[in-house]
Design an enzyme around this catalytic site. Structure first.
Site, PDB file in Angstrom:
ATOM      1  N   LYS A   1      14.466 -43.556  12.818  1.00 30.07           N
ATOM      2  CA  LYS A   1      13.041 -43.499  13.133  1.00 30.07           C
ATOM      3  C   LYS A   1      12.223 -43.130  11.894  1.00 30.07           C
ATOM      4  O   LYS A   1      11.162 -43.720  11.641  1.00 30.07           O
ATOM      5  CB  LYS A   1      12.796 -42.484  14.253  1.00 30.07           C
ATOM      6  CG  LYS A   1      13.202 -42.970  15.648  1.00 30.07           C
ATOM      7  CD  LYS A   1      12.954 -41.887  16.679  1.00 30.07           C
ATOM      8  CE  LYS A   1      13.283 -42.381  18.081  1.00 30.07           C
ATOM      9  NZ  LYS A   1      12.378 -43.469  18.526  1.00 30.07           N
TER      10      LYS A   1
ATOM     11  N   ARG B   1      16.959 -33.334   7.858  1.00 23.94           N
ATOM     12  CA  ARG B   1      15.985 -32.767   6.920  1.00 23.94           C
ATOM     13  C   ARG B   1      15.263 -33.912   6.209  1.00 23.94           C
ATOM     14  O   ARG B   1      15.910 -34.748   5.568  1.00 23.94           O
ATOM     15  CB  ARG B   1      16.668 -31.859   5.907  1.00 23.94           C
ATOM     16  CG  ARG B   1      15.700 -31.158   4.943  1.00 23.94           C
ATOM     17  CD  ARG B   1      16.437 -30.162   4.086  1.00 23.94           C
ATOM     18  NE  ARG B   1      17.021 -29.112   4.910  1.00 23.94           N
ATOM     19  CZ  ARG B   1      18.029 -28.323   4.508  1.00 23.94           C
ATOM     20  NH1 ARG B   1      18.556 -28.488   3.299  1.00 23.94           N
ATOM     21  NH2 ARG B   1      18.494 -27.398   5.304  1.00 23.94           N
TER      22      ARG B   1
ATOM     23  N   SER C   1      10.013 -13.961   3.620  1.00 25.45           N
ATOM     24  CA  SER C   1      10.764 -14.242   2.390  1.00 25.45           C
ATOM     25  C   SER C   1      10.035 -15.213   1.483  1.00 25.45           C
ATOM     26  O   SER C   1      10.322 -15.309   0.291  1.00 25.45           O
ATOM     27  CB  SER C   1      12.130 -14.833   2.741  1.00 25.45           C
ATOM     28  OG  SER C   1      11.977 -16.094   3.385  1.00 25.45           O
TER      29      SER C   1
ATOM     30  N   GLU D   1      17.472 -30.801  15.559  1.00 22.45           N
ATOM     31  CA  GLU D   1      16.526 -30.006  14.776  1.00 22.45           C
ATOM     32  C   GLU D   1      16.068 -30.836  13.580  1.00 22.45           C
ATOM     33  O   GLU D   1      16.896 -31.341  12.817  1.00 22.45           O
ATOM     34  CB  GLU D   1      17.159 -28.711  14.280  1.00 22.45           C
ATOM     35  CG  GLU D   1      16.172 -27.861  13.467  1.00 22.45           C
ATOM     36  CD  GLU D   1      16.808 -26.676  12.786  1.00 22.45           C
ATOM     37  OE1 GLU D   1      16.317 -25.557  12.973  1.00 22.45           O
ATOM     38  OE2 GLU D   1      17.801 -26.882  12.065  1.00 22.45           O
TER      39      GLU D   1
ATOM     40  N   ALA E   1      14.157 -23.283  -1.195  1.00 29.14           N
ATOM     41  CA  ALA E   1      15.047 -22.860  -0.107  1.00 29.14           C
ATOM     42  C   ALA E   1      16.511 -22.931  -0.524  1.00 29.14           C
ATOM     43  O   ALA E   1      17.312 -22.064  -0.183  1.00 29.14           O
ATOM     44  CB  ALA E   1      14.807 -23.725   1.131  1.00 29.14           C
TER      45      ALA E   1
ATOM     46  N   GLU F   1      17.139 -20.040  -3.030  1.00 26.06           N
ATOM     47  CA  GLU F   1      17.127 -18.757  -2.336  1.00 26.06           C
ATOM     48  C   GLU F   1      18.406 -18.549  -1.545  1.00 26.06           C
ATOM     49  O   GLU F   1      18.980 -17.458  -1.506  1.00 26.06           O
ATOM     50  CB  GLU F   1      15.906 -18.694  -1.407  1.00 26.06           C
ATOM     51  CG  GLU F   1      15.642 -17.316  -0.821  1.00 26.06           C
ATOM     52  CD  GLU F   1      15.766 -17.265   0.689  1.00 26.06           C
ATOM     53  OE1 GLU F   1      15.389 -16.249   1.280  1.00 26.06           O
ATOM     54  OE2 GLU F   1      16.275 -18.242   1.264  1.00 26.06           O
TER      55      GLU F   1
END
Length: 215
Positions: free
Chosen positions: A41, A98, A135, A160, A172, A175
């Site tokens: 998609k 992601r 953070s 998700e 990210a 970290e």
């Protein structure tokens, strides 16, 4: 003694999941199919929007299926019975997609287009861009249900979706390596420096987008 008990409980959960091996494999296969559906998609949206904006708003798409060990750990932590039905109903981040975007505005444009599709059901949304974590972490998180079509049924599966810019993703990743991979406790000064880096990255995103719009 408590460590031994924890290990016993952990192994018990693992054993019970192995007993339900076939249903578990079938469930994981459904999650894989759902990830492919969501990825497709976004790739279609990227292709369509590239014609309108004369550029691709998506830099890359990454997918991941939560490992067997991570699932067991989450079940154990939440004291959830280790059966496929509970995995499906209680854990929302088994399948993850992601989407790395060029600019912050691309994130909201893509999420709106994605959620506007009539076969995508929004379960939960968390906007860590407008409201960053303490953070400094920034990303737009969506929990959605999408249909997959099996040989004898249509099944809705949770996925998700994380949408972030390249700089948000870089921060990210760094970290995570600093705080979790090395298993260290950071000083307040180091935590503050990480937050400052996140703010610099966010400011850079906005400046780059402004330059692009002016051009």
């Amino acid at each position: 003694m408590s460590d031994k008990i924890d290990i016993v409980k952990f192994e018990s959960i693992k054993s019970r999941l192995q007993e339900a091996a076939q249903p578990y494999r079938e469930l994981m296969s459904c999650y894989k199919c759902a990830m492919m559906e969501v990825e497709t998609k976004f790739r279609v949206l990227d292709e369509e929007l590239s014609l309108e904006y004369d550029r691709n708003p998506i830099e890359s798409i990454k997918t991941r299926l939560k490992s067997h060990e991570s699932i067991i750990d989450k079940l154990y932590t939440r004291n959830i019975q280790p059966i496929p039905e509970n995995i499906e109903s209680q854990i929302y981040d088994i399948a993850g997609v992601r989407v790395i975007c060029t600019f912050p505005s691309d994130i909201y444009m893509l999420s709106k287009a994605f959620l506007g599709q009539d076969d995508v059901k929004l379960v939960e949304i968390k906007d860590y861009i407008k409201n960053p974590k303490p953070s400094g972490y920034r990303s737009l998180h969506l929990i959605v249900e999408v249909p997959i079509f099996l040989h004898d049924e249509k099944k809705f599966v949770k996925v998700e979706v994380q949408l972030r810019t390249m700089s948000m993703d870089w921060w990210a990743s760094q970290e995570h390596k600093i705080k979790y991979k090395k298993n260290v406790s950071l000083s307040p000064e180091a935590e503050n420096e990480l937050r400052q880096c996140a703010e610099i990255a966010a400011e850079l995103d906005l400046k780059m987008e402004k330059i692009a719009k002016n051009i």
